[in-house]
Write a protein that holds these residues in place. Structure first.
Motif, PDB file in Angstrom:
ATOM      1  N   PHE A 273       0.843  -1.193   0.000  1.00 57.74           N
ATOM      2  CA  PHE A 273       0.000   0.000   0.000  1.00 57.74           C
ATOM      3  C   PHE A 273       0.875   1.239   0.000  1.00 57.74           C
ATOM      4  CE2 PHE A 273      -2.029   3.213   2.808  1.00 57.74           C
ATOM      5  CZ  PHE A 273      -3.059   3.588   1.955  1.00 57.74           C
ATOM      6  N   HIS A 274       0.549   2.163  -0.900  1.00 60.59           N
ATOM      7  CA  HIS A 274       1.266   3.437  -0.962  1.00 60.59           C
ATOM      8  C   HIS A 274       0.246   4.557  -1.112  1.00 60.59           C
ATOM      9  CE1 HIS A 274       4.425   6.334  -1.771  1.00 60.59           C
ATOM     10  NE2 HIS A 274       3.715   6.756  -2.802  1.00 60.59           N
ATOM     11  N   ASP A 292      -0.208  -9.342   7.149  1.00 63.00           N
ATOM     12  CA  ASP A 292       0.376  -8.644   8.290  1.00 63.00           C
ATOM     13  C   ASP A 292       1.292  -7.500   7.863  1.00 63.00           C
ATOM     14  OD1 ASP A 292      -0.991 -10.332   9.902  1.00 63.00           O
ATOM     15  OD2 ASP A 292       0.715 -11.642  10.344  1.00 63.00           O
ATOM     16  N   THR A 293       1.942  -7.648   6.735  1.00 60.52           N
ATOM     17  CA  THR A 293       2.894  -6.633   6.302  1.00 60.52           C
ATOM     18  C   THR A 293       2.220  -5.325   5.916  1.00 60.52           C
ATOM     19  OG1 THR A 293       2.789  -7.522   4.042  1.00 60.52           O
ATOM     20  CG2 THR A 293       4.536  -8.352   5.488  1.00 60.52           C
ATOM     21  N   LEU A 294       0.918  -5.352   5.701  1.00 60.14           N
ATOM     22  CA  LEU A 294       0.235  -4.146   5.259  1.00 60.14           C
ATOM     23  C   LEU A 294       0.075  -3.135   6.393  1.00 60.14           C
ATOM     24  CD1 LEU A 294      -0.846  -3.322   2.477  1.00 60.14           C
ATOM     25  CD2 LEU A 294      -3.134  -3.852   3.298  1.00 60.14           C
ATOM     26  N   VAL A 295      -0.032  -3.600   7.626  1.00 58.84           N
ATOM     27  CA  VAL A 295      -0.241  -2.678   8.745  1.00 58.84           C
ATOM     28  C   VAL A 295       0.961  -1.764   8.967  1.00 58.84           C
ATOM     29  CG1 VAL A 295      -0.689  -2.509  11.217  1.00 58.84           C
ATOM     30  CG2 VAL A 295      -1.885  -4.214   9.844  1.00 58.84           C
ATOM     31  N   PRO A 296       2.189  -2.281   9.069  1.00 58.91           N
ATOM     32  CA  PRO A 296       3.335  -1.365   9.206  1.00 58.91           C
ATOM     33  C   PRO A 296       3.444  -0.397   8.040  1.00 58.91           C
ATOM     34  CG  PRO A 296       3.976  -3.628   9.711  1.00 58.91           C
ATOM     35  CD  PRO A 296       2.616  -3.700   9.126  1.00 58.91           C
ATOM     36  N   GLN A 297       3.158  -0.880   6.825  1.00 60.78           N
ATOM     37  CA  GLN A 297       3.202   0.024   5.668  1.00 60.78           C
ATOM     38  C   GLN A 297       2.186   1.148   5.817  1.00 60.78           C
ATOM     39  OE1 GLN A 297       2.906  -1.995   1.877  1.00 60.78           O
ATOM     40  NE2 GLN A 297       3.931  -3.806   2.690  1.00 60.78           N
ATOM     41  N   PHE A 302       0.558   6.779   6.862  1.00 62.20           N
ATOM     42  CA  PHE A 302      -0.291   7.738   7.557  1.00 62.20           C
ATOM     43  C   PHE A 302       0.545   8.797   8.285  1.00 62.20           C
ATOM     44  CE2 PHE A 302      -3.523   4.075   8.139  1.00 62.20           C
ATOM     45  CZ  PHE A 302      -3.867   4.169   6.793  1.00 62.20           C
ATOM     46  N   ALA A 303       1.727   8.431   8.767  1.00 60.64           N
ATOM     47  CA  ALA A 303       2.584   9.382   9.458  1.00 60.64           C
ATOM     48  C   ALA A 303       3.108  10.463   8.526  1.00 60.64           C
ATOM     49  CB  ALA A 303       3.751   8.653  10.120  1.00 60.64           C
ATOM     50  N   MET A 315      -8.435  -3.623  14.048  1.00 64.68           N
ATOM     51  CA  MET A 315      -7.445  -4.679  13.919  1.00 64.68           C
ATOM     52  C   MET A 315      -7.994  -6.020  14.397  1.00 64.68           C
ATOM     53  SD  MET A 315      -4.812  -3.110  12.714  1.00 64.68           S
ATOM     54  CE  MET A 315      -4.121  -1.461  12.589  1.00 64.68           C
ATOM     55  N   PRO A 316      -7.449  -7.117  13.848  1.00 66.91           N
ATOM     56  CA  PRO A 316      -7.799  -8.434  14.368  1.00 66.91           C
ATOM     57  C   PRO A 316      -7.092  -8.691  15.694  1.00 66.91           C
ATOM     58  CG  PRO A 316      -6.151  -8.652  12.659  1.00 66.91           C
ATOM     59  CD  PRO A 316      -6.531  -7.190  12.708  1.00 66.91           C
ATOM     60  N   GLY A 317      -7.443  -9.799  16.338  1.00 66.33           N
ATOM     61  CA  GLY A 317      -6.830 -10.110  17.621  1.00 66.33           C
ATOM     62  C   GLY A 317      -5.351 -10.425  17.518  1.00 66.33           C
ATOM     63  N   GLU A 318      -4.914 -10.995  16.397  1.00 69.54           N
ATOM     64  CA  GLU A 318      -3.511 -11.339  16.201  1.00 69.54           C
ATOM     65  C   GLU A 318      -2.805 -10.175  15.523  1.00 69.54           C
ATOM     66  OE1 GLU A 318      -3.380 -14.916  14.017  1.00 69.54           O
ATOM     67  OE2 GLU A 318      -4.462 -16.089  15.525  1.00 69.54           O
ATOM     68  N   LEU A 319      -2.231  -9.304  16.324  1.00 70.11           N
ATOM     69  CA  LEU A 319      -1.583  -8.114  15.796  1.00 70.11           C
ATOM     70  C   LEU A 319      -0.288  -8.475  15.093  1.00 70.11           C
ATOM     71  CD1 LEU A 319      -2.089  -5.623  18.754  1.00 70.11           C
ATOM     72  CD2 LEU A 319      -3.317  -5.679  16.589  1.00 70.11           C
ATOM     73  N   PRO A 320       0.010  -7.784  14.011  1.00 68.24           N
ATOM     74  CA  PRO A 320       1.278  -8.040  13.323  1.00 68.24           C
ATOM     75  C   PRO A 320       2.450  -7.463  14.105  1.00 68.24           C
ATOM     76  CG  PRO A 320       0.130  -6.211  12.299  1.00 68.24           C
ATOM     77  CD  PRO A 320      -0.811  -6.772  13.323  1.00 68.24           C
TER      78      PRO A 320
END
Length: 365
Positions: A273-274, A292-297, A302-303, A315-320
């Motif tokens: 995602f960009h 899972d890799t999409l969340v850090p991206q 957003f920052a 978010m789901p229960g299993e956080l990346p």
């Protein structure tokens, strides 16, 4: 027998004493079928209200409630009910006596052989200067036989469409003589298929578009040079964007220079995602089924929005695993939705670190 004035008043229905203007207002709030029934059961001096309150409505809504009334019950013969639905709406449009239609909302199950009837209704609405058009279709045929919008018969020099909502349609790139999208400011699409070039040229065709909602739409296809890329390059006027559960193969790019709010819930097959939207102030991001890799991206992207004030994460229960967290300089509100029933001890520890980090970076009021 002599009846006193008090007894006569008790024997008379109080609603019959209401002025015509109040009765017109009451009838205008009823579903069409119930309004017709009310007119038929009314005193003789109210019969003229049928024209002013029913056949001149400027906001038309055709669904099961309005066409069949509040006592409508679904029967076993759906084909017969569908035919009766089409017959009643067609009869109403033929008898319509108003000069202007502001909004036309239609929701019904359709087969391909009924598209010609829908053409007549849209032609009726556009000739009456409709500004808000909502087609909530449930197609009972093959998806490849979906209703195509716009058609050449909808083209008109007086078309003033500002709001368009389509469900289960095929959105076609208009011909050069078509002005269906020239005045459009709001576009909402649900389970809509694009033709070869419409998605790539959406903001050229809809130059005045300010709000766009894409729900369960396929954003990429053979019209993109890279089959694994899904670029969404918005026009300068776009300020509100929702991309929810859309089919995105591979990489998603969002570029909108004046975008103020974004709701993004990627599909499970989105890998990266960009985003380039420097004016964003509100973001909703959901990550229920994606990689899972999409969340850090996403958090890093957003920052890069200096004016971001409200961030809502689902978010789901299993956080990346997130190795490093970016800095949000002007963030004032953080909403975090997490499936707590799926949290394990490791995820709880990570969640607490994220919350502590976020709270330390919230901008004080």
């Amino acid at each position: 027998m002599v009846v006193s004035g008090e007894e006569e008043g008790r024997g008379r229905c109080g609603i019959t004493e209401l002025p015509d203007c109040i009765m017109e207002s009451i009838i205008s709030l009823l579903p069409l079928k119930d309004a017709v029934n009310a007119i038929l059961a009314s005193p003789p001096h109210w019969k003229h209200l049928s024209h002013s309150s029913i056949l001149t409505r400027r906001n038309l809504k055709f669904d099961d409630l309005n066409v069949f009334g509040s006592n409508y019950e679904i029967g076993y013969d759906m084909d017969q009910q569908r035919r009766e639905f089409l017959r009643r709406v067609s009869k109403y449009s033929q008898q319509y006596q108003g000069n202007k239609v502001d909004s036309f909302k239609f929701r019904c199950h359709l087969r391909a052989e009924s598209y010609v009837i829908l053409d007549d209704w849209i032609r009726f609405a556009t000739t009456k200067g409709v500004e808000k058009l909502h087609l909530g279709l449930v197609i009972c045929s093959s998806p490849h036989e979906g209703y195509v919008f716009p058609r050449s018969l909808h083209v008109g020099s007086n078309l003033n469409l500002k709001y368009l909502s389509l469900k289960e349609c095929i959105l076609r790139h208009p011909t050069t003589d078509c002005d269906a999208f020239n005045q459009l400011t709001t576009l909402s699409l649900k389970n809509v298929h694009f033709d070869q070039s419409m998605m790539a040229n959406l903001f050229t065709v809809c130059a005045l578009l300010e709000s766009l909602t894409l729900y369960w739409c396929r954003l990429n296809g053979s019209h993109y040079p890279r089959r694994d890329a899904c670029p969404l390059v918005a026009g300068d006027r776009l300020t509100h964007l929702k991309v929810l559960h859309c089919h995105e193969e591979g990489h998603t790019e969002i570029s909108a220079l004046n975008l103020a709010s974004l709701e993004y819930h990627p599909f499970c097959n989105c890998r990266s995602f960009h985003m380039k939207a420097p004016q964003l102030s509100r973001i909703f991001f959901a990550n229920s089924r994606v990689r899972d890799t999409l969340v850090p991206q996403a958090l890093t992207q957003f920052a890069m929005c200096p004016g971001l004030e409200t961030l809502h994460l689902q978010m789901p229960g299993e956080l990346p695993r997130i190795s490093s967290l970016p800095t949000y300089g002007n963030l004032k509100q953080l909403n975090l939705d997490i499936e707590l029933n799926r949290l394990n001890s490791k995820t709880r520890t990570m969640l607490m670190s994220i919350l502590c980090w976020m709270s330390s970076r919230l901008h004080p009021f």
